[in-house]
Design a protein around this motif. Structure first.
Motif, PDB file in Angstrom:
ATOM      1  N   TYR A   6       0.827  -1.201   0.000  1.00  0.00           N
ATOM      2  CA  TYR A   6       0.000   0.000   0.000  1.00  0.00           C
ATOM      3  C   TYR A   6       0.866   1.258   0.000  1.00  0.00           C
ATOM      4  N   LYS A   7       1.948   1.221   0.760  1.00  0.00           N
ATOM      5  CA  LYS A   7       2.824   2.389   0.824  1.00  0.00           C
ATOM      6  C   LYS A   7       3.433   2.686  -0.537  1.00  0.00           C
ATOM      7  N   LEU A   8       3.941   1.633  -1.197  1.00  0.00           N
ATOM      8  CA  LEU A   8       4.539   1.834  -2.513  1.00  0.00           C
ATOM      9  C   LEU A   8       3.501   2.275  -3.539  1.00  0.00           C
ATOM     10  N   MET A   9       2.271   1.768  -3.402  1.00  0.00           N
ATOM     11  CA  MET A   9       1.241   2.099  -4.386  1.00  0.00           C
ATOM     12  C   MET A   9       0.814   3.552  -4.291  1.00  0.00           C
ATOM     13  N   SER A  10       0.737   4.081  -3.073  1.00  0.00           N
ATOM     14  CA  SER A  10       0.263   5.452  -2.886  1.00  0.00           C
ATOM     15  C   SER A  10       1.384   6.455  -2.729  1.00  0.00           C
ATOM     16  N   LYS A  11       2.632   5.992  -2.801  1.00  0.00           N
ATOM     17  CA  LYS A  11       3.759   6.899  -2.567  1.00  0.00           C
ATOM     18  C   LYS A  11       3.841   7.963  -3.634  1.00  0.00           C
ATOM     19  N   ASP A  12       3.769   7.502  -4.910  1.00  0.00           N
ATOM     20  CA  ASP A  12       3.882   8.464  -6.006  1.00  0.00           C
ATOM     21  C   ASP A  12       2.773   9.493  -5.945  1.00  0.00           C
ATOM     22  N   ASN A  13       1.558   9.035  -5.636  1.00  0.00           N
ATOM     23  CA  ASN A  13       0.430   9.963  -5.570  1.00  0.00           C
ATOM     24  C   ASN A  13       0.613  10.990  -4.468  1.00  0.00           C
ATOM     25  N   ASP A  14       1.071  10.518  -3.281  1.00  0.00           N
ATOM     26  CA  ASP A  14       1.265  11.440  -2.165  1.00  0.00           C
ATOM     27  C   ASP A  14       2.401  12.405  -2.437  1.00  0.00           C
ATOM     28  N   ASP A  15       3.510  11.879  -3.016  1.00  0.00           N
ATOM     29  CA  ASP A  15       4.631  12.760  -3.295  1.00  0.00           C
ATOM     30  C   ASP A  15       4.246  13.847  -4.280  1.00  0.00           C
ATOM     31  N   ASP A  16       3.488  13.453  -5.302  1.00  0.00           N
ATOM     32  CA  ASP A  16       3.061  14.456  -6.285  1.00  0.00           C
ATOM     33  C   ASP A  16       2.147  15.493  -5.647  1.00  0.00           C
ATOM     34  N   ASP A  17       1.237  15.019  -4.792  1.00  0.00           N
ATOM     35  CA  ASP A  17       0.332  15.968  -4.126  1.00  0.00           C
ATOM     36  C   ASP A  17       1.101  16.922  -3.240  1.00  0.00           C
ATOM     37  N   ASP A  18       2.035  16.369  -2.422  1.00  0.00           N
ATOM     38  CA  ASP A  18       2.784  17.226  -1.510  1.00  0.00           C
ATOM     39  C   ASP A  18       3.664  18.209  -2.270  1.00  0.00           C
ATOM     40  N   LYS A  19       4.290  17.749  -3.343  1.00  0.00           N
ATOM     41  CA  LYS A  19       5.148  18.636  -4.122  1.00  0.00           C
ATOM     42  C   LYS A  19       4.339  19.748  -4.764  1.00  0.00           C
ATOM     43  N   GLY A  20       3.187  19.366  -5.355  1.00  0.00           N
ATOM     44  CA  GLY A  20       2.336  20.393  -5.972  1.00  0.00           C
ATOM     45  C   GLY A  20       1.809  21.374  -4.949  1.00  0.00           C
ATOM     46  N   GLN A  21       1.467  20.884  -3.761  1.00  0.00           N
ATOM     47  CA  GLN A  21       0.963  21.788  -2.726  1.00  0.00           C
ATOM     48  C   GLN A  21       2.042  22.749  -2.260  1.00  0.00           C
ATOM     49  N   GLU A  22       3.258  22.253  -2.094  1.00  0.00           N
ATOM     50  CA  GLU A  22       4.348  23.142  -1.679  1.00  0.00           C
ATOM     51  C   GLU A  22       4.617  24.214  -2.727  1.00  0.00           C
ATOM     52  N   GLU A  23       4.599  23.826  -3.999  1.00  0.00           N
ATOM     53  CA  GLU A  23       4.826  24.806  -5.056  1.00  0.00           C
ATOM     54  C   GLU A  23       3.721  25.860  -5.083  1.00  0.00           C
ATOM     55  N   ASP A  24       2.470  25.406  -4.942  1.00  0.00           N
ATOM     56  CA  ASP A  24       1.354  26.362  -4.952  1.00  0.00           C
ATOM     57  C   ASP A  24       1.424  27.303  -3.757  1.00  0.00           C
ATOM     58  N   GLU A  25       1.759  26.783  -2.585  1.00  0.00           N
ATOM     59  CA  GLU A  25       1.850  27.634  -1.400  1.00  0.00           C
ATOM     60  C   GLU A  25       2.995  28.634  -1.526  1.00  0.00           C
ATOM     61  N   ALA A  26       4.116  28.187  -2.114  1.00  0.00           N
ATOM     62  CA  ALA A  26       5.230  29.112  -2.306  1.00  0.00           C
ATOM     63  C   ALA A  26       4.860  30.220  -3.304  1.00  0.00           C
ATOM     64  N   GLU A  27       4.187  29.826  -4.385  1.00  0.00           N
ATOM     65  CA  GLU A  27       3.754  30.825  -5.367  1.00  0.00           C
ATOM     66  C   GLU A  27       2.721  31.771  -4.767  1.00  0.00           C
ATOM     67  N   LEU A  28       1.804  31.218  -3.932  1.00  0.00           N
ATOM     68  CA  LEU A  28       0.802  32.065  -3.277  1.00  0.00           C
ATOM     69  C   LEU A  28       1.470  33.066  -2.341  1.00  0.00           C
ATOM     70  N   ALA A  29       2.486  32.629  -1.617  1.00  0.00           N
ATOM     71  CA  ALA A  29       3.201  33.551  -0.730  1.00  0.00           C
ATOM     72  C   ALA A  29       3.905  34.645  -1.528  1.00  0.00           C
ATOM     73  N   ARG A  30       4.478  34.273  -2.679  1.00  0.00           N
ATOM     74  CA  ARG A  30       5.158  35.277  -3.512  1.00  0.00           C
ATOM     75  C   ARG A  30       4.166  36.303  -4.063  1.00  0.00           C
ATOM     76  N   VAL A  31       3.028  35.823  -4.579  1.00  0.00           N
ATOM     77  CA  VAL A  31       2.017  36.736  -5.127  1.00  0.00           C
ATOM     78  C   VAL A  31       1.441  37.617  -4.024  1.00  0.00           C
ATOM     79  N   THR A  32       1.225  37.035  -2.835  1.00  0.00           N
ATOM     80  CA  THR A  32       0.707  37.825  -1.713  1.00  0.00           C
ATOM     81  C   THR A  32       1.677  38.935  -1.333  1.00  0.00           C
ATOM     82  N   SER A  33       2.979  38.595  -1.298  1.00  0.00           N
ATOM     83  CA  SER A  33       3.988  39.607  -0.974  1.00  0.00           C
ATOM     84  C   SER A  33       4.005  40.724  -2.012  1.00  0.00           C
ATOM     85  N   LYS A  34       3.878  40.359  -3.286  1.00  0.00           N
ATOM     86  CA  LYS A  34       3.842  41.375  -4.344  1.00  0.00           C
ATOM     87  C   LYS A  34       2.639  42.286  -4.202  1.00  0.00           C
TER      88      LYS A  34
END
Length: 600
Positions: free
Chosen positions: A402-430
Motif C-alpha cells: 500500500y505504501k509503494l502504491m500510494s507513494k507516487d500519488n502522495d509525493d506528487d500531491d505534496d510537491k504540488g501543494q508546496e509549489e502552490d503555497e510558495a507561489e501564493l506567498a510570492r504573489v501575496t507579498s507582491k
C-alpha cells in the motif's frame, strides 16, 4: 398643600419640610395622598362612588387604595415599585439595542416622547406578539417610524480636466519608476563588471608571477587559493548575465575527470582484488556524493535563475502597464488561494470523516479511479492467496504494498501543494507591496458579517413595532424588567382580598367597590389600559359578578385639583404643620403629625 404617595418615608417628608420652611419660608404645610385627592375629586364629578378602588400608576410607583364610605382603608392598600419611568427606560434600552449606531439620538427625553405618542396596551399580549412574529399586513400597519435627520451625500462626477490631470500624474509616476529601475540595473551591471575585471586582473597577475610571489599576492588580497578566485569570478559572471538578462548556461558542469579521479568505478568486480573492491566501493560512494552535490547545486541555481527571470518579467510588466499587472496579480492570487484551500478541504474531509478519524477512507477518496481499482485487485489477490481466509496484513511486508502504491500519488500531491503555497506567498507579498488596500483572505472578516456600504435614509429610520406594546406591558408583568412584584391587575385583587380579612366588611361591600374602580396617574393614559385591566380583574372575580373600571377625568391633574379644593376648605388650617412647630419639634413633630388623606 403637598401631595405624596402612600407610605412615603418620613425622611423624604422631612427634607421637603426643611426646603419649604427654611428656603421658601412658608408659614405652614400639610401632606396628603395624591391618589386619594384624585378619587375624591372624581367622586364629586360622579365618575366614581363612595365605595370604590383607586388604582394610581405614577412615575416610579403604582398603588391600589380601596375606599369605603368615602374614606380610604389603609390596611388594604397595595404598592408596586413600577411606573412610567420603567416603561420609558425599557423603551430606551430596546431601541438602543436595536439601533446601536443611533444611541446618541435615542435620549431619555425622546424615549418619553415616543412612549406618550405611540405606545399602547395590547388586549392580548401573546396574540399581539404573534401578529408581529408572522410579519403580517396588520403588523406593518401598526408599525410607526421615526425618521432621523439625514443629508444625502453629494458626489460630484470628476471633470475631464481632473481625469486628464490624474492620468498625466499616473503616467509621470510610472515613467519615474521605469527610470529608477533602469538606473538601478545599470549601476548593478557597472559594479559587477568592475568586480569581474578586478578578479580577471588578479588571475592574470598570478599567471605572470612565480609560486612564492603568487602566495604573497593571495594573502594580500585575502584569498587562500587560485581556485577561490576562479569560483568568485564564476559567480560574478553568473550575476552579470542575470542582470543583463542573457540566457544562462549550466554554471557548474559535471567534472569530466570523474572517471579519471575514480577509475575503479568503471572496472568490473571480477577483475579486482578484495582490497580493490573495498576501494571501489569507497570511490563509488565519493563519486555518487559528488554528483549528488553537483546536481543539487545545479537545481538551486536553476531555481534562483527562474525566480530572478520571473521577478524581472514581473517588473517589466509592472512598468509597462501597472494597472493591468495589478489586476493579473489579483486574479492569480484568487486562483492560487482557491486551489490551496480546496486541497486543505480534501485533506480535512479525508482524515476526518463524519467526525471520526479514518485515514484509510480519506486516502481512498483522494486516489484516482485507476488506483482504487488497483487496491481492489490487490485485496482480491490477498484474499485468494489465503485460500478463502483474509490473511493479508498479518505480516509487516504486506503493508509495504500500500505504501509503494500510494507513494507516487502522495509525493506528487505534496510537491504540488508546496509549489502552490510558495507561489501564493510570492504573489501575496507582491500585492502587499504594490497595493496598500490589499488584505489577504486569511486576514479578512467572515463573509456573513455586514460590509460597509453608503448610508441611506433607511439607515436613519427607526421603526417602532413590537416595542409599542411590549414596553407598557411591564405595568402588568413587572418581571420583564427584573422587578419581582405584582402588576396592576394583581394589586386590585390583593386589595380586595385584604378587605375580606376584616370582619366588618361583607361580600356586598366588595361588589360595590368592584363597580367603582378608578384608574388615575400618568401611566393610565395608555390606550387600551382600561379594557385590559377590566378583563384581567374579571378573571379574579366570581363568575358573573359586577365589575366596572373607569379612567379619571384628567389622570395627571385631578390630584392637584382635589388638593386645591381641600386647601381652600375650612379644615385645611386644622391639619397643617406650622413653621413654629417645625423649629420646636423638628423631625419628631413630623412623625407625630397626622397626614391629610383628602378629608374634606
Amino acid at each position: 398643600m403637598m401631595t405624596e404617595c402612600i407610605c412615603n418615608p418620613i425622611s423624604s417628608r422631612v427634607k421637603m419640610a426643611e426646603l419649604l420652611f427654611e428656603t421658601y419660608g412658608v408659614p405652614s404645610v400639610a401632606f396628603g395622598v395624591d391618589a386619594a385627592f384624585s378619587y375624591k375629586y372624581n367622586q364629586r364629578l360622579g365618575i366614581c362612588r363612595e365605595d370604590g378602588l383607586a388604582i394610581c400608576s405614577g412615575l416610579a410607583t403604582s398603588h391600589a387604595i380601596p375606599f369605603i364610605k368615602g374614606e380610604p382603608v389603609w390596611d388594604a392598600c397595595c404598592r408596586t415599585n413600577i411606573g412610567g419611568y420603567h416603561v420609558t427606560d425599557y423603551l430606551k434600552q430596546l431601541l438602543s439595542l436595536k439601533y446601536p449606531y443611533h444611541m446618541s439620538n435615542i435620549t431619555w427625553e425622546k424615549a418619553e416622547e415616543l412612549k406618550m405618542e405611540h405606545c399602547y396596551i395590547a388586549s392580548d399580549y401573546m396574540s399581539e406578539l404573534q401578529i408581529f412574529q408572522k410579519e403580517t399586513k396588520e403588523a406593518e400597519e401598526k408599525t410607526r417610524y421615526w425618521q432621523l435627520p439625514w443629508v444625502p451625500p453629494q458626489e460630484e462626477a470628476p471633470s475631464e480636466e481632473d481625469l486628464a490631470r490624474k492620468a498625466a500624474f499616473k503616467e509621470k509616476q510610472s515613467q519615474r519608476l521605469r527610470e529608477m529601475a533602469a538606473a538601478k540595473r545599470s549601476l548593478k551591471i557597472s559594479e559587477l563588471e568592475n568586480e569581474l575585471c578586478g578578479l580577471e586582473g588578479l588571475l592574470q597577475q598570478l599567471d605572470e608571477v612565480d609560486e612564492a610571489e603568487g602566495t604573497a599576492v593571495l594573502a594580500r588580497m585575502g584569498y587562500l587559493s587560485r581556485q577561490e578566485i576562479e569560483s568568485a569570478a564564476l559567480k560574478v559572471t553568473q550575476s552579470l548575465r542575470k542582470a543583463k538578462g542573457e540566457s544562462n548556461e549550466a554554471e557548474d558542469k559535471v567534472d569530466a575527470s570523474l572517471a579519471e579521479k575514480y577509475p575503479l568505478t568503471l572496472v568490473p568486480d571480477e577483475m579486482l582484488t578484495p582490497d580493490q573492491l573495498k576501494e571501489k566501493k569507497k570511490q563509488i560512494f565519493l563519486k555518487t556524493t559528488t554528483e549528488g552535490r553537483l546536481r543539487a547545486k545545479q537545481k538551486r541555481f536553476e531555481e534562483e535563475t527562474f525566480k530572478e527571470r520571473q521577478n524581472q518579467q514581473d517588473e517589466e510588466k509592472r512598468l509597462e502597464n501597472p494597472e493591468l499587472y495589478l489586476e493579473e496579480l489579483r486574479s492569480r492570487y484568487k486562483e492560487l488561494f482557491e486551489k490551496v484551500e480546496q486541497r486543505k478541504r480534501q485533506k480535512t474531509n479525508g482524515h476526518h470523516s463524519n467526525g471520526h478519524s479514518s485515514g484509510g477512507v480519506g486516502r481512498g477518496e483522494r486516489l484516482s479511479a485507476a488506483q482504487r481499482e488497483r487496491m481492489r485487485l490487490l485485496t482480491t489477490a490477498a484474499f485468494d492467496r489465503g485460500k478463502g481466509e483474509d490473511t493479508f496484513g498479518a505480516r509487516d511486508e504486506d503493508w509495504q504494498v500500500y505504501k509503494l502504491m500510494s507513494k507516487d500519488n502522495d509525493d506528487d500531491d505534496d510537491k504540488g501543494q508546496e509549489e502552490d503555497e510558495a507561489e501564493l506567498a510570492r504573489v501575496t507579498s507582491k500585492l502587499q507591496e504594490l497595493d496598500p488596500t490589499f488584505v489577504p483572505k486569511s486576514d479578512q472578516l467572515p463573509e456573513h458579517l455586514p460590509r460597509s456600504r453608503p448610508l441611506t435614509a433607511e439607515d436613519y429610520k427607526i421603526a417602532l413595532g413590537v416595542e409599542r406594546f411590549r414596553c407598557p406591558e411591564v405595568l402588568f408583568q413587572p418581571s420583564m424588567v427584573g422587578v419581582d412584584q405584582a402588576g396592576l391587575d394583581e394589586m386590585a385583587a390583593i386589595s380586595l382580598n385584604r378587605l375580606s380579612a376584616r370582619a366588618d366588611i361583607d361580600e356586598s361591600v366588595k361588589d360595590r367597590i368592584a363597580i367603582s374602580i378608578l384608574v388615575t396617574g400618568g401611566s393610565s393614559l395608555f390606550p387600551g389600559l382600561v379594557p385590559r385591566l377590566e378583563a384581567l380583574i374579571r378573571q379574579s372575580r366570581p363568575y358573573l359578578s359586577p365589575l366596572k373600571v373607569v379612567r379619571a377625568s384628567d389622570p395627571v391633574l385631578d390630584a392637584w385639583r382635589g388638593a386645591a379644593i381641600y386647601a381652600d376648605s375650612r379644615g385645611f388650617s386644622l391639619q397643617t404643620f406650622s413653621m413654629q412647630d417645625y423649629y420646636e419639634q423638628g423631625e419628631a413633630g413630623l412623625r407625630r403629625h397626622n397626614i391629610v388623606y383628602s378629608l374634606y
